[in-house]
Scaffold this motif. Structure first.
Motif, short mmCIF file in Angstrom:
data_model
loop_
_atom_site.label_atom_id
_atom_site.label_comp_id
_atom_site.label_asym_id
_atom_site.label_seq_id
_atom_site.Cartn_x
_atom_site.Cartn_y
_atom_site.Cartn_z
N SER A 2 21.70 -42.23 -64.39
CA SER A 2 20.91 -42.80 -63.30
C SER A 2 20.86 -41.80 -62.16
CB SER A 2 21.54 -44.11 -62.83
OG SER A 2 22.84 -43.88 -62.29
N THR A 3 19.79 -41.88 -61.37
CA THR A 3 19.63 -40.98 -60.23
C THR A 3 19.40 -41.79 -58.97
OG1 THR A 3 17.25 -40.78 -60.58
CG2 THR A 3 18.67 -39.15 -61.66
N ARG A 4 19.86 -41.25 -57.86
CA ARG A 4 19.67 -41.87 -56.56
C ARG A 4 19.39 -40.80 -55.52
NH1 ARG A 4 22.85 -45.21 -59.42
NH2 ARG A 4 22.67 -47.48 -59.06
N ASP A 5 18.60 -41.16 -54.54
CA ASP A 5 18.31 -40.24 -53.44
C ASP A 5 19.60 -39.97 -52.68
OD1 ASP A 5 16.47 -38.68 -52.08
OD2 ASP A 5 16.01 -40.24 -50.61
N PHE A 6 19.76 -38.74 -52.25
CA PHE A 6 21.01 -38.31 -51.60
C PHE A 6 20.69 -37.42 -50.40
CE2 PHE A 6 24.33 -35.10 -51.05
CZ PHE A 6 25.49 -35.85 -51.04
N ARG A 37 34.11 -45.11 -54.81
CA ARG A 37 35.33 -44.37 -54.46
C ARG A 37 35.33 -42.99 -55.11
NH1 ARG A 37 37.67 -49.57 -55.66
NH2 ARG A 37 38.16 -50.67 -53.72
N ALA A 38 34.88 -42.93 -56.35
CA ALA A 38 34.86 -41.65 -57.05
C ALA A 38 33.88 -40.68 -56.39
CB ALA A 38 34.49 -41.86 -58.53
N ILE A 39 32.72 -41.18 -55.97
CA ILE A 39 31.74 -40.32 -55.30
C ILE A 39 32.32 -39.81 -53.98
CG2 ILE A 39 29.48 -40.30 -54.17
CD1 ILE A 39 28.61 -42.38 -56.32
N ALA A 40 32.99 -40.69 -53.23
CA ALA A 40 33.59 -40.28 -51.95
C ALA A 40 34.67 -39.23 -52.16
CB ALA A 40 34.15 -41.50 -51.23
N ARG A 41 35.45 -39.38 -53.22
CA ARG A 41 36.46 -38.34 -53.50
C ARG A 41 35.78 -37.03 -53.88
NH1 ARG A 41 39.04 -42.72 -56.17
NH2 ARG A 41 38.26 -41.97 -58.20
N TRP A 42 34.66 -37.13 -54.60
CA TRP A 42 33.96 -35.93 -55.05
C TRP A 42 33.31 -35.18 -53.90
CZ3 TRP A 42 28.51 -35.25 -55.19
CH2 TRP A 42 28.08 -34.07 -55.83
N THR A 43 32.64 -35.91 -52.98
CA THR A 43 32.02 -35.22 -51.85
C THR A 43 33.09 -34.59 -50.97
OG1 THR A 43 31.99 -37.14 -50.36
CG2 THR A 43 30.09 -36.83 -51.83
N ASP A 266 23.13 -36.66 -31.60
CA ASP A 266 22.01 -36.09 -32.35
C ASP A 266 22.35 -36.09 -33.84
OD1 ASP A 266 20.07 -35.10 -30.23
OD2 ASP A 266 21.95 -34.23 -29.54
N THR A 267 21.32 -36.17 -34.68
CA THR A 267 21.49 -36.19 -36.12
C THR A 267 20.43 -35.32 -36.77
OG1 THR A 267 20.16 -38.23 -36.15
CG2 THR A 267 22.53 -38.50 -36.25
N ARG A 268 20.79 -34.65 -37.87
CA ARG A 268 19.82 -33.83 -38.59
C ARG A 268 20.23 -33.74 -40.06
NH1 ARG A 268 19.24 -27.92 -36.96
NH2 ARG A 268 18.75 -27.75 -39.17
N THR A 269 19.26 -33.80 -40.95
CA THR A 269 19.52 -33.68 -42.37
C THR A 269 19.69 -32.20 -42.74
OG1 THR A 269 18.29 -35.69 -42.88
CG2 THR A 269 18.61 -34.12 -44.68
N THR A 270 20.76 -31.89 -43.43
CA THR A 270 21.00 -30.51 -43.88
C THR A 270 20.83 -30.37 -45.39
OG1 THR A 270 23.37 -30.98 -43.93
CG2 THR A 270 22.52 -29.89 -41.97
N VAL A 271 21.01 -31.47 -46.14
CA VAL A 271 20.84 -31.45 -47.60
C VAL A 271 20.06 -32.69 -47.99
CG1 VAL A 271 21.99 -31.50 -49.84
CG2 VAL A 271 23.04 -30.24 -47.96
N HIS A 272 19.05 -32.52 -48.84
CA HIS A 272 18.28 -33.65 -49.36
C HIS A 272 18.01 -33.38 -50.82
CE1 HIS A 272 14.33 -36.22 -49.37
NE2 HIS A 272 15.35 -36.86 -49.93
N GLY A 273 18.44 -34.31 -51.67
CA GLY A 273 18.22 -34.10 -53.09
C GLY A 273 18.47 -35.37 -53.88
N THR A 274 18.89 -35.19 -55.13
CA THR A 274 19.09 -36.31 -56.04
C THR A 274 20.51 -36.27 -56.57
OG1 THR A 274 16.77 -36.24 -56.72
CG2 THR A 274 18.31 -37.39 -58.18
N LEU A 275 21.15 -37.43 -56.54
CA LEU A 275 22.49 -37.59 -57.11
C LEU A 275 22.32 -38.13 -58.54
CD1 LEU A 275 25.58 -37.55 -56.50
CD2 LEU A 275 25.34 -39.93 -55.85
N SER A 276 22.79 -37.38 -59.53
CA SER A 276 22.68 -37.78 -60.92
C SER A 276 24.06 -38.24 -61.41
CB SER A 276 22.20 -36.62 -61.77
OG SER A 276 20.91 -36.18 -61.35
N LEU A 277 24.11 -39.46 -61.94
CA LEU A 277 25.39 -40.05 -62.36
C LEU A 277 25.34 -40.46 -63.83
CD1 LEU A 277 25.96 -42.31 -59.25
CD2 LEU A 277 27.08 -40.14 -59.72
#
Length: 277
Positions: A2-6, A37-43, A266-277
């Motif tokens: 599955s993929t999700r916007d990231f 939890r696994a994604i948070a550990r991975w990032t 202030d906020t700014r996007t530095t990475v935009h892509g797809t998370l594949s799980l």
């Protein structure tokens, strides 16, 4: 698969790589707690947030927030960064303000002077025991007498807030990461009047999966309620955080006439892509 916007959003800065990065997973409905939890550990960032459909009709979206070690009911930089990501992904609030649903309930956000700000959630304050001050002093490698004042501050996260004599004393700290005994400690010191920032902030949470947080919106909200309420700081000011670790976080605090404290950055996007799980 599955993929999700990231997205990875830099929060509390206008400059890339100088704020607090936040990983944001869009469309997280269907992910299990263990997967989050696994994604948070991975990032391996101080926080990773997950955007979900709201269960409260008053909210625009629901947010779950994880450190590498635990889930948080509320956190400031994930609140700002997630709202930024949701709006950038064509989210449209139902009302004048964005309303986030999270573990502490509903949190309102507004845009002022081009930046997002959240309304500080209710704060519970309590005295800090002598034993806790002794623990904090050991962890910070300072003498207990160096602590000007301390308060237990709870607004979802549980902080021990500590004020030292000035900003220089805060920046000079070299903590002992093994000595915090489960405490999350926020340390503040005043800058000389007339400078860009009124307050220097550092936050330590080695038992939550990070050592020093680059910029901490929830603690800054608590510190604003604590220190403006005591008259130590004016109703509106700018705080600096991340200086000691090569970041340039700036937290903008403003108090409305009705007493509502808004914590913005202030906020700014530095990475935009797809998370594949």
């Amino acid at each position: 698969m599955s993929t999700r916007d990231f997205r990875q959003v830099d929060v509390f800065t206008t400059e890339a790589l100088l704020g607090n990065p936040l990983a944001v997973v869009h469309g997280a409905d269907g992910l299990s707690d263990d997967r989050m939890r696994a994604i948070a550990r991975w990032t391996n960032l101080s926080e990773t947030s997950f955007l979900l459909a709201p269960t409260d009709p008053a909210a625009d979206y629901r947010l779950r927030i994880f450190t590498p070690a635990a889930e948080l009911p509320f956190a400031g930089h994930p609140t700002l960064g997630s709202a930024h990501a949701w709006l950038e992904a064509d989210g449209v609030p139902a009302g004048e303000r964005v309303v986030q649903q999270c573990g502490v309930g509903l949190v309102e956000l507004r845009r002022a002077e081009g930046r997002l700000a959240f309304a500080a959630p209710p704060l519970t304050q309590a005295p800090v025991t002598d034993a806790e001050i002794a623990t904090v002093a050991r962890a910070l490698r300072i003498a207990p007498d160096d602590v000007v004042e301390a308060r237990r501050l709870v607004n979802g996260p549980h902080f021990v807030g500590v004020r030292l004599r000035d900003a220089a004393a805060v920046l000079a700290l070299q903590p002992d990461w093994s000595a915090f005994e489960g405490l999350e400690v926020g340390v503040v010191g005043l800058h000389e009047p007339g400078g860009e920032s009124a307050l220097e902030v550092r936050v330590f949470g080695p038992d939550l999966g990070f050592t020093e947080d680059p910029v901490t919106g929830s603690f800054n909200a608590a510190a604003a309620q604590w220190l403006t309420g005591a008259g130590t700081l004016p109703p509106s000011y700018v705080a600096a955080q991340g200086t000691a670790i090569g970041r340039r976080g700036r937290i903008h605090v403003d108090t409305d006439a009705d007493g509502t404290i808004w914590v913005g950055g202030d906020t700014r996007t530095t990475v935009h892509g797809t998370l594949s799980l």
